[in-house]
Design a protein around this motif. Structure first.
Motif, PDB file in Angstrom:
ATOM      1  N   TYR A  64      -6.069 -23.914  32.725  1.00 26.58           N
ATOM      2  CA  TYR A  64      -6.662 -24.632  31.598  1.00 26.58           C
ATOM      3  C   TYR A  64      -6.262 -26.084  31.649  1.00 26.58           C
ATOM      4  N   PRO A  65      -7.057 -27.051  31.305  1.00 23.78           N
ATOM      5  CA  PRO A  65      -8.467 -26.870  30.903  1.00 23.78           C
ATOM      6  C   PRO A  65      -9.364 -26.514  32.074  1.00 23.78           C
ATOM      7  N   LYS A  99     -10.555 -29.459  23.990  1.00 23.99           N
ATOM      8  CA  LYS A  99      -9.885 -30.260  25.015  1.00 23.99           C
ATOM      9  C   LYS A  99      -9.005 -29.382  25.897  1.00 23.99           C
ATOM     10  N   ARG A 100      -8.271 -28.475  25.250  1.00 27.21           N
ATOM     11  CA  ARG A 100      -7.298 -27.687  25.992  1.00 27.21           C
ATOM     12  C   ARG A 100      -7.941 -26.643  26.891  1.00 27.21           C
ATOM     13  N   THR A 101      -9.069 -26.069  26.440  1.00 24.03           N
ATOM     14  CA  THR A 101      -9.668 -25.024  27.268  1.00 24.03           C
ATOM     15  C   THR A 101     -10.680 -25.602  28.232  1.00 24.03           C
ATOM     16  N   TYR A 396      -7.377 -17.692  26.323  1.00 23.38           N
ATOM     17  CA  TYR A 396      -6.427 -18.806  26.226  1.00 23.38           C
ATOM     18  C   TYR A 396      -5.507 -18.642  25.019  1.00 23.38           C
ATOM     19  N   GLU A 401       1.005 -20.894  25.843  1.00 23.55           N
ATOM     20  CA  GLU A 401       0.634 -22.232  25.384  1.00 23.55           C
ATOM     21  C   GLU A 401      -0.436 -22.154  24.308  1.00 23.55           C
ATOM     22  N   TYR A 405      -0.397 -23.231  20.321  1.00 23.71           N
ATOM     23  CA  TYR A 405      -1.316 -24.213  19.752  1.00 23.71           C
ATOM     24  C   TYR A 405      -2.054 -23.653  18.534  1.00 23.71           C
ATOM     25  N   GLU A 410      -1.183 -29.433  16.981  1.00 24.47           N
ATOM     26  CA  GLU A 410      -0.645 -30.506  17.811  1.00 24.47           C
ATOM     27  C   GLU A 410       0.723 -30.941  17.311  1.00 24.47           C
TER      28      GLU A 410
END
Lengths: 556, 318
Positions: A64-65, A99-101, A396, A401, A405, A410
Motif C-alpha cells: 500500500y498504496p 491516499k493510503r490505499t 487494508y 497500519e 489509521y 492521522e
C-alpha cells in the motif's frame, strides 16, 4: 392602478413558484448527484483496466498504496453524523484512506434515517443499480446473508479472502467463534466485518443508581433483589422519588428477569438445555416481585409507554434514583448535564442483580463481537468489476497500519502519541462545533464503525470517566457466556416463515400479558393460563426450529 | 329490412357523433386539454402503472430476484393472514376505530361549520377560524408527544381529574381509554381544517332562500335545518362516500406512536400488527397481501355506499 397591482402580484407568485421548485430540485440534486456520480464512477471503474496492475501478484500481500487508477464506489448509510456531513466524500478520514490505499473512492450515502436507508437499500438491490461495495446489516436482508449470495446480490468471499485478504484471514483464523459468526450456514463468508477485540468494548449497558442518594441513606450499592427493594423504598420515602426505578418494559426484563435465572425469550439453562423464559415457573416469581414493586410505587407507573427521553428526564429531575442505561449515552450524558447544576449528583453502576448474595449474575448485556445488523459490514457486490482491488482495499483496514489509521486517524490531527498510547486530540474530545465524541470520531477516523477491528483504546477513551470505567467493569461480570443464545443462529429458509408467525403471536401475547400482570389488571393466579396460551400458539415448535438453527450454527 | 338498415346507420351515426364531437371539443378547448395531459400522465405513471407491483402479494418476493423472478405462492399469504392468531382482534380494532371516527369525527366539522356560519361578528369569526385551523399544521409526532406527556400519571389531565376527586391513573396504559383518546385528539387536530369545504358549500347557497324563509316567519333554527343543511347535503354525502374508502386503513403512524403492550387489545390494528411482523421477517409479500386485502374491502365499501346513495337520493360519486 389596479391592473398594474394585479400584474405585480401575479409576477411575484410566479417567482415564488419558480424559487420553490428550484429549492426542491436543489435538495434532490444532492442525492441525485450522488447516484449520478455512482453511474459515472461505475462506468469509470469498468472502463479502466479490469485486471490488477501487473505489479501486484495475486496471492502475495498487497503493497500500500496500491498502484491503480480504479475508483471504487461504496454505499453506506449515515452513521450518526448530522446532516451537513452526509456527503462522506469530503471527510478527512476518507481522503486519508484513499491516499493510503491508493484507491479512489466514491461514497454514496442515502438520506439519514433507518427506514429510509432500508428503503434506499431495497430499491438499489431490486433495480440492480449497485455500487462495488455495500455496507449493510446483511442479517436484515430478507432470508439472511445466504439468500443475498443466492440472489446474486453479493459475492461469497471464501476464495477472495484466501487470495486477496491475508490480513482478514489472519484475524479470522485466530478466533474460531468469530469464524462461526461470520459464515452462513452453507459455509460462506460474506462480509469484511466490524469486530470488537475485547469484551470491555462489547458491554455497555447496565443498572445505574444515584450514588449521592445511596451515600446519604447509608446504603451500599444494591446487589441482591432484596437490597434493590430496600434501596428503592428508601428513595421513595426519604428522597421523595415518585418513580424510584425508571425503566421501560424491555429494560426491566433485561435487568431483573435474569435475577430469577430466566430470560424473557430464549436462553440456555444451567443444564445447557434450550428454554423459553415466559413458560418457566421462575418467571411467575419474577412477575410477582415486579407486581409488588409496582403496587408500592417503586417502578414508574407509566413504564410500558416510557421512551428513552422520559427516562432521561426522570433521572435528571430527581423523580427517579435508579435506571438502566449505557455507559456513554446515559451515564456520561447525565453526569455532564448535571455538572454545573448539582455538584452532589453522582451515579454509580451496579452489578446485575441476583437473588442470593454471592451468586454470579445469570446474564448481562453484551453486544456480540461481530454485529450482523448495523450498517458497517462491507460486502462486495456482484456488480463489482474489480474484485481484487476491492478486496485488497478492504483488507487494508485489517493490517496493523490500516487498523491503527481507522481507529486513530492521522497523527497530529486526530490523535497524538502520549507515552506510546494514542490519545485523541481536542478536536474529537472537545469538538469546537459541539459534536459528540463518537460523532467527531466519524469525521477524522472511523472508529465508531467501519469494516475493521476496533481497538480497545478507542472504547477506553470514549468512556473516560471513572464512573464509566467502574460501571463497565461491573457489568462485564456475569455468566452470560453460559446462558446466552447466539443471535446468529437463524432458522433455515424453509422454517423461517413458520417461526416468524409463531414468534410474532407469542411476543405480542407475552408483552401484553406481562404488562397486565405487573399492573395488576390480570391476576397472577392466571399465570398457568398464560403459559398454556403460549404453548397453544406453538412455542414448542418454535423451540424445535430454534434448536435446529443452533445445531446448524454449531456445526459451521 | 330498410328499417333495420336505417336503425343500424342511426346507431353508427350516434357512435360517430360522440367521437367527432369529442374531437371538436378538443379543437375548441385545446388549452384545457393540454393542461389535462400532465395530470393524466401523472396518474397513469405513478398511480396506475405501479399497480402491477401488487402481484407480489401472490409471490414470495425477494429483492434480489426482482418482481418477475420471484416464485408464485398463490393465496398463501392471504391464508396466513386470515387464519392468524390475532386476525379477528386486529380487524375488529381497525373497524371500530374507523367507525368511531366516522360517528364522532365526521359530523364534528359540519357542526362547527354551521356554528361558524351563524357568527355575525366577522373579526371574531375569522379569529376562531384561524385558531381552529392551526392544529392541522402541527406534526403528528409532536401531537403524540404532547398527548403522552399530558396523559401521563403525573400529567396535566390527571391533575385536572384529581381536582374533581378522581384517582390518578396512567391513561395511555388503559386499553378502554385508548380509542377515546385516539379519536378525540384526531378531532381536535382536524376539525378546523375540515370546516373549510363545508363553509365553501354553505357560501354557495342562494341568499334568496334565506330571505324567503324569513318572510315566511322562519327563525335561525328553521333556516339551519331546512335551508343550510339540505343545501350542503350533497357535499356531505360525497365526502361520506369517500370516507368509506378508508375504513380499513387506520393511520398506522399515530397508532404506533400512541400504543404500547398495555393497550394492544384495543389499539393493535391491522397495520401495526403487520408492522411488527415485518420487523421479524421482512416479508414484503405478506404486507402487500394485507394491503391488497384492505384495498379490496375498502373498494367494496365505497362501491356499496355509492350504490346506496344513488338509490336513496340522486347524489353519488359515479
Amino acid at each position: 392602478m389596479k391592473r398594474s397591482a394585479q400584474r405585480i402580484v401575479s409576477l411575484l407568485l410566479g417567482l415564488c413558484l419558480l424559487i420553490s421548485l428550484a429549492a426542491c430540485g436543489g435538495e434532490k440534486d444532492v442525492s441525485s448527484q450522488n447516484t449520478g456520480s455512482n453511474g459515472t464512477a461505475a462506468g469509470t471503474a469498468s472502463n479502466t483496466s479490469v485486471g490488477a496492475p501487473a505489479g501486484t501478484a495475486n496471492t502475495a500481500a498487497a503493497v500500500y498504496p496500491m498502484k491503480t487508477d480504479v475508483t471504487l464506489t461504496i454505499w453506506s448509510s449515515n452513521n450518526n453524523l448530522p446532516g451537513e456531513y452526509n456527503d462522506k466524500n469530503n471527510l478527512p478520514f476518507y481522503e486519508g484512506l484513499q491516499k493510503r490505499t491508493g484507491v479512489k473512492l466514491k461514497c454514496i450515502t442515502p438520506v439519514a434515517g433507518q427506514e429510509q436507508a432500508k428503503a434506499a437499500f431495497s430499491l438499489m438491490v431490486s433495480s440492480r443499480d449497485m455500487p462495488d461495495i455495500i455496507q449493510y446489516g446483511w442479517l436484515d436482508y430478507p432470508g439472511g446473508a445466504q439468500k443475498a449470495i443466492e440472489d446474486k446480490v453479493i459475492l461469497s468471499l471464501n476464495d477472495i479472502i484466501d487470495q486477496y485478504a491475508p490480513n482478514l484471514k489472519k484475524v479470522i483464523s485466530s478466533d474460531k467463534e468469530l469464524g462461526k459468526m461470520l459464515k452462513t450456514d452453507a459455509g460462506n463468508y460474506y462480509v469484511f466485518p466490524f469486530i470488537r477485540e475485547d469484551p470491555y468494548q462489547q458491554v455497555y449497558r447496565g443498572p445505574l443508581f444515584r450514588k449521592d442518594w445511596l451515600d446519604e441513606l447509608g446504603l451500599k450499592v444494591p446487589e441482591t433483589v432484596d437490597e434493590w427493594y430496600t434501596a428503592l423504598k428508601a428513595f421513595k420515602e426519604k428522597k421523595g422519588a415518585t418513580a424510584p426505578l425508571t425503566v421501560n418494559l424491555d429494560y426491566l426484563n433485561q435487568i431483573l428477569a435474569q435475577a430469577y435465572r430466566v430470560k424473557v425469550d430464549f436462553y440456555y439453562d444451567d443444564n445447557g438445555k434450550l428454554q423459553y423464559g415466559p413458560i418457566q415457573t421462575q418467571f411467575k416469581d419474577y412477575l410477582t416481585e415486579m407486581k409488588k414493586w409496582y403496587d408500592e410505587d417503586l417502578i414508574d407507573k407509566d413504564f410500558s409507554i416510557r421512551k428513552q427521553a422520559d427516562l432521561d428526564a426522570n433521572i435528571l429531575s430527581g423523580k427517579s434514583g435508579a435506571t438502566i442505561g449505557n455507559a456513554s449515552g446515559q451515564l456520561g450524558k447525565y453526569l455532564n448535564a448535571m455538572k454545573g447544576k448539582d455538584d452532589k449528583f453522582d451515579l454509580v453502576g451496579s452489578y446485575y442483580p441476583v437473588l442470593k448474595a454471592g451468586e454470579t449474575p445469570f446474564w448481562g448485556h453484551s453486544d456480540p463481537k461481530y454485529t450482523g445488523s448495523g450498517t458497517v459490514n462491507a460486502a462486495i457486490t456482484t456488480s463489482c468489476k474489480n474484485v481484487e482491488i476491492a478486496a485488497r482495499f478492504l483488507d487494508y483496514c485489517y493490517s496493523d497500519e490500516g487498523k491503527f489509521y481507522v481507529n486513530f486517524g492521522e497523527e497530529g490531527v486526530a490523535h497524538t502519541l502520549v507515552n506510546g498510547y494514542p490519545t485523541y486530540t481536542e478536536v474529537i474530545t472537545k469538538n469546537p462545533e459541539g459534536l459528540s465524541f463518537s460523532q467527531a470520531c466519524q469525521i477524522y477516523t472511523s472508529a465508531f464503525g467501519f469494516a475493521f477491528v476496533q481497538d480497545k483504546r478507542y472504547t477506553e477513551q470514549l468512556s473516560p470517566m471513572p464512573q464509566q470505567k467502574d460501571a463497565i467493569k461491573k457489568w462485564v461480570k456475569t455468566d452470560r457466556e453460559k446462558h446466552d443464545v447466539p443471535s446468529y443462529a437463524s432458522p433455515a429458509a424453509s422454517e423461517v416463515n413458520e417461526y416468524a408467525t409463531i414468534m410474532t403471536n407469542v411476543q405480542t401475547f407475552r408483552d401484553e400479558s406481562m404488562v397486565k400482570f405487573i399492573m395488576g389488571v390480570e391476576s397472577l393466579d392466571n399465570f398457568d393460563k398464560f403459559t398454556s396460551e403460549i404453548k397453544k400458539a406453538g412455542i414448542e415448535r418454535a423451540l424445535q426450529i430454534k434448536q435446529n438453527a443452533l445445531d446448524k450454527y454449531n456445526s459451521r | 329490412m330498410g328499417q333495420t338498415r336505417a336503425l343500424h346507420s342511426a346507431g353508427n351515426k350516434s357512435r360517430m357523433s360522440v367521437v367527432s364531437s369529442f374531437i371538436k371539443d378538443v379543437g375548441c378547448n385545446r388549452a384545457l386539454y393540454i393542461m389535462l395531459v400532465p395530470v393524466i400522465l401523472y396518474y397513469a405513471v405513478f398511480r396506475y402503472a405501479p399497480m402491477y407491483g401488487a402481484i407480489i402479494a401472490f409471490k414470495d418476493f425477494s429483492p434480489g430476484k426482482g418482481i418477475l423472478g420471484s416464485p408464485w405462492v398463490g393465496l398463501t399469504h392471504f391464508k396466513d393472514f386470515i387464519t392468524g392468531y390475532y386476525f379477528s382482534r386486529t380487524v375488529i380494532n381497525t373497524v371500530l376505530i374507523s367507525l368511531y371516527d366516522l360517528i364522532f369525527g365526521f359530523p364534528a366539522p359540519i357542526i362547527l361549520a354551521l356554528m361558524l356560519n351563524e357568527i355575525k361578528n366577522n373579526p371574531f369569526k375569522r379569529a376562531i377560524q384561524t385558531i381552529t385551523y392551526m392544529p392541522h399544521f402541527v406534526s403528528l409526532v409532536v401531537i403524540c408527544g404532547i398527548i403522552m406527556k399530558f396523559t401521563a400519571t403525573d400529567g396535566v389531565i390527571n391533575d385536572f381529574l384529581v381536582f374533581f376527586g378522581a384517582e390518578r391513573t396512567s391513561l395511555m396504559q388503559r386499553p378502554e381509554l385508548f380509542r377515546t383518546i385516539f379519536i378525540a385528539s384526531g378531532i381536535w387536530q382536524q376539525v378546523g381544517w375540515g370546516t373549510i369545504i363545508y363553509l365553501a358549500a354553505i357560501s354557495s347557497i342562494d341568499m334568496e332562500l334565506y330571505e324567503a324563509c324569513t318572510i315566511d316567519g322562519g327563525g335561525r333554527l328553521r333556516q339551519l335545518l331546512h335551508i343550510t343543511l339540505p343545501g350542503i347535503s350533497s357535499t356531505i354525502v360525497i365526502l361520506l362516500i369517500l370516507r368509506m374508502g378508508s375504513i380499513m386503513n387506520v393511520g398506522f403512524e399515530k397508532i404506533i406512536l400512541l400504543y404500547s403492550p398495555a393497550t394492544y387489545q384495543t389499539a393493535d390494528v391491522i397495520s401495526s400488527f403487520v408492522y411488527r411482523k415485518g420487523l421479524q421477517e421482512f416479508s414484503f409479500s405478506y404486507s402487500a397481501a394485507v394491503g391488497l386485502f384492505n384495498s379490496v374491502v375498502d373498494f367494496f365499501l365505497v362501491a356499496s355506499a355509492n350504490w346506496i346513495s344513488r338509490k336513496v337520493n340522486e347524489t353519488s360519486l359515479w
